[in-house]
Every structure is written in structure tokens, then in C-alpha cells.
Design a protein around this motif. Structure first.
Motif, PDB file in Angstrom:
ATOM      1  N   VAL A   1      33.446  42.605  35.044  1.00 46.29           N
ATOM      2  CA  VAL A   1      33.935  42.842  36.402  1.00 46.29           C
ATOM      3  C   VAL A   1      35.352  42.292  36.506  1.00 46.29           C
ATOM      4  O   VAL A   1      35.834  41.605  35.606  1.00 46.29           O
ATOM      5  N   SER A   2      36.016  42.597  37.608  1.00 45.98           N
ATOM      6  CA  SER A   2      37.416  42.203  37.764  1.00 45.98           C
ATOM      7  C   SER A   2      37.563  40.715  38.046  1.00 45.98           C
ATOM      8  O   SER A   2      36.801  40.136  38.826  1.00 45.98           O
ATOM      9  N   LEU A   3      38.565  40.101  37.411  1.00 45.13           N
ATOM     10  CA  LEU A   3      39.027  38.773  37.787  1.00 45.13           C
ATOM     11  C   LEU A   3      40.250  38.975  38.669  1.00 45.13           C
ATOM     12  O   LEU A   3      41.245  39.563  38.229  1.00 45.13           O
ATOM     13  N   LEU A   4      40.171  38.527  39.910  1.00 46.32           N
ATOM     14  CA  LEU A   4      41.268  38.720  40.854  1.00 46.32           C
ATOM     15  C   LEU A   4      42.224  37.538  40.744  1.00 46.32           C
ATOM     16  O   LEU A   4      41.934  36.432  41.201  1.00 46.32           O
ATOM     17  N   ASN A   5      43.371  37.778  40.118  1.00 44.54           N
ATOM     18  CA  ASN A   5      44.293  36.714  39.739  1.00 44.54           C
ATOM     19  C   ASN A   5      45.089  36.217  40.942  1.00 44.54           C
ATOM     20  O   ASN A   5      45.661  37.013  41.701  1.00 44.54           O
ATOM     21  N   ALA A   6      45.149  34.895  41.103  1.00 44.88           N
ATOM     22  CA  ALA A   6      45.891  34.306  42.222  1.00 44.88           C
ATOM     23  C   ALA A   6      47.380  34.605  42.126  1.00 44.88           C
ATOM     24  O   ALA A   6      48.064  34.699  43.150  1.00 44.88           O
ATOM     25  N   GLY A   7      47.905  34.760  40.898  1.00 47.53           N
ATOM     26  CA  GLY A   7      49.308  35.114  40.745  1.00 47.53           C
ATOM     27  C   GLY A   7      49.608  36.491  41.294  1.00 47.53           C
ATOM     28  O   GLY A   7      50.652  36.713  41.927  1.00 47.53           O
ATOM     29  N   ASP A   8      48.698  37.431  41.097  1.00 47.12           N
ATOM     30  CA  ASP A   8      48.871  38.771  41.656  1.00 47.12           C
ATOM     31  C   ASP A   8      48.799  38.734  43.176  1.00 47.12           C
ATOM     32  O   ASP A   8      49.508  39.472  43.866  1.00 47.12           O
ATOM     33  N   ALA A   9      47.933  37.867  43.702  1.00 49.15           N
ATOM     34  CA  ALA A   9      47.825  37.723  45.147  1.00 49.15           C
ATOM     35  C   ALA A   9      49.132  37.192  45.732  1.00 49.15           C
ATOM     36  O   ALA A   9      49.620  37.685  46.766  1.00 49.15           O
ATOM     37  N   LEU A  10      49.719  36.188  45.084  1.00 44.57           N
ATOM     38  CA  LEU A  10      51.002  35.659  45.551  1.00 44.57           C
ATOM     39  C   LEU A  10      52.099  36.712  45.462  1.00 44.57           C
ATOM     40  O   LEU A  10      52.944  36.822  46.361  1.00 44.57           O
ATOM     41  N   ALA A  11      52.096  37.501  44.385  1.00 42.01           N
ATOM     42  CA  ALA A  11      53.102  38.548  44.236  1.00 42.01           C
ATOM     43  C   ALA A  11      52.991  39.561  45.363  1.00 42.01           C
ATOM     44  O   ALA A  11      54.011  39.995  45.939  1.00 42.01           O
ATOM     45  N   ALA A  12      51.770  39.956  45.705  1.00 36.48           N
ATOM     46  CA  ALA A  12      51.569  40.912  46.793  1.00 36.48           C
ATOM     47  C   ALA A  12      52.065  40.349  48.120  1.00 36.48           C
ATOM     48  O   ALA A  12      52.681  41.056  48.930  1.00 36.48           O
ATOM     49  N   GLU A  13      51.831  39.054  48.344  1.00 34.98           N
ATOM     50  CA  GLU A  13      52.291  38.426  49.582  1.00 34.98           C
ATOM     51  C   GLU A  13      53.810  38.348  49.623  1.00 34.98           C
ATOM     52  O   GLU A  13      54.424  38.571  50.678  1.00 34.98           O
TER      53      GLU A  13
END
Length: 232
Positions: free
Chosen positions: A106-118
Motif C-alpha cells: 500500500v502507499s506510504l504517504l511521505n511527509a516531504g511530499d505533503a510539505l511540498a504540496a503545501e
């Protein structure tokens, strides 16, 4: 989404790094879900909690392979229990994100990607990173941001070391000490002087110090990560 607009995901949380930050993650995740979907619409979740002392002992011995394996094994346990995606409830743990993701179905939702989106949402192109020495040293979060065209600024050695010491000595024990707040404020001001447009709290314990006055906007990494989980 389900027919009534609720998220259909069952989110797996790998926690215990420290338990104080895991409790904050759990609270923020469900607060965000209820704000979006209405009262009592908390998220289905599975929390697998690691023993922080064991992780610290391995890290202190520079045995990062063991730390990575412990985190990945916990993520697999959450998946076997029915999680449809995984969040690591510690930014420091993201040094192992690629290894963990490779062992999951299943997907690992990376906190770095979350920060990039923000950062993209806010139109930010140069942000400061605050976190543990391990997070800043591994470059795991900065690399995810760089892949999205977002430059990062780090505090100087003195500010970084003082903040790291307060995170481990105080915040991971739930002690919101004045020293931790002062170290945080000095690090933020150092990032401002280096031209950071905002400061990202890339450590799960740092939002425990909020709210506080700041010369630049503060991005709460925990809140950003859980909203990303609801959006993705």
C-alpha cells in the motif's frame, strides 16, 4: 470517498517516536476529518506503536539499518491489519521512507511530499527546515522538496544542535520547557536572516510548542501531513 463524502481509507499510523507526537498526530488527523466531514466522522485508523527507547538505542549505536527495519516491520503490521495507506508519525523516521515503501503493498504517504504540496499551495519557493539533527542531516525531507523545485534553508550548527537537544531532552518527554521555546525562536530567526519565506516544522514534536509569535510564517508539518492523507 464514500457516497456521503467520507474518506474510505483506513490509515495506518506508525508511532511511538515519541508517543507524545503520535498522540498529536492522532488528534490532528481526526480533528481534520471532523472539520471536513462533520461531527463524529473520525478516520478509521490502525496505530502500531514502537518502543522509542529501542529505536534510540539503535540510533545511538549508529545502527540505522536496525531502526529502518523496525519501522518497516511496524508498517507491515499495520498493512496486515487492514491499513490502506501508511503514515510515519515522525519526520526523523522518513530517512527510511524508501526502504519502508519498498516493503509495502500500500502507499506510504511521505511527509516531504505533503510539505511540498503545501508550499506550492502557498506559492513558497524557499523555506527553512526545522527538525532533529538526524532529519536535517539525512536530507530526506529536503530532497522531496527539491524534487518539486522548492529550495530549503537550514539553521546553522549552533541553532540546530540546541534545538535537537531540546527536542530529545524535553519535547519527546512532553516537557514544553522555556529552553525549548527559546531554541525554537532563535532557529526561526536564523532562518529568516537567511532569506527563508517560511519555516517548516519538520519534526513531529515541534508543533507542541505552538502557537507562538514568529517573524515568518510557520508551517505545522503534522497538520499538513494529515490533511495530505485526507486529500490523497
Amino acid at each position: 470517498m464514500t457516497s456521503d463524502g467520507r474518506t474510505a481509507r483506513r490509515i495506518g499510523l506508525v508511532g511511538g517516536m515519541s508517543w507524545h507526537s503520535s498522540a498529536l498526530y492522532y488528534a490532528r488527523l481526526n480533528e481534520a476529518a471532523e472539520a471536513r466531514f462533520g461531527p463524529h466522522a473520525n478516520v478509521e485508523s490502525i496505530l502500531v506503536t514502537l518502543r522509542f527507547a529501542d529505536l534510540l538505542a539503535a540510533a545511538d549505536n549508529d545502527d540505522w539499518a536496525t531502526v529502518s527495519d523496525m519501522i518497516a516491520t511496524a508498517a507491515q503490521r499495520a498493512e496486515r491489519a487492514g491499513a490502506t495507506c501508511i503514515l510515519l508519525t515522525a519526520f526523523t523516521a522518513h530517512f527510511a521512507a524508501e526502504d519502508v515503501a519498498a516493503r509495502l503493498g500500500v502507499s506510504l504517504l511521505n511527509a516531504g511530499d505533503a510539505l511540498a504540496a503545501e508550499c506550492r499551495r502557498r506559492g513558497l519557493r524557499r523555506i527553512g527546515l526545522l527538525g532533529t539533527a538526524a532529519t536535517l542531516g539525512s536530507g530526506a525531507i529536503a530532497e522531496r522538496l527539491a524534487a518539486c523545485g522548492i529550495a530549503t534553508v537550514l539553521p546553522d550548527g549552533g541553532e540546530a544542535a540546541a534545538l535537537d537537544d531540546c527536542i530529545r531532552r524535553d519535547l519527546t518527554r512532553g516537557d514544553l520547557s522555556p529552553a525549548a521555546g527559546e531554541a525554537f525562536d532563535r532557529a526561526v530567526d536564523a532562518l529568516r536572516r537567511k532569506g527563508a519565506e517560511a519555516a517548516a516544522l519538520a519534526c513531529t514534536e515541534l508543533p507542541l510548542l505552538l502557537p507562538r509569535q514568529s517573524p515568518i510564517p510557520l508551517i505545522d508539518g503534522v497538520s499538513v501531513h494529515v490533511r495530505y492523507a485526507l486529500d490523497t
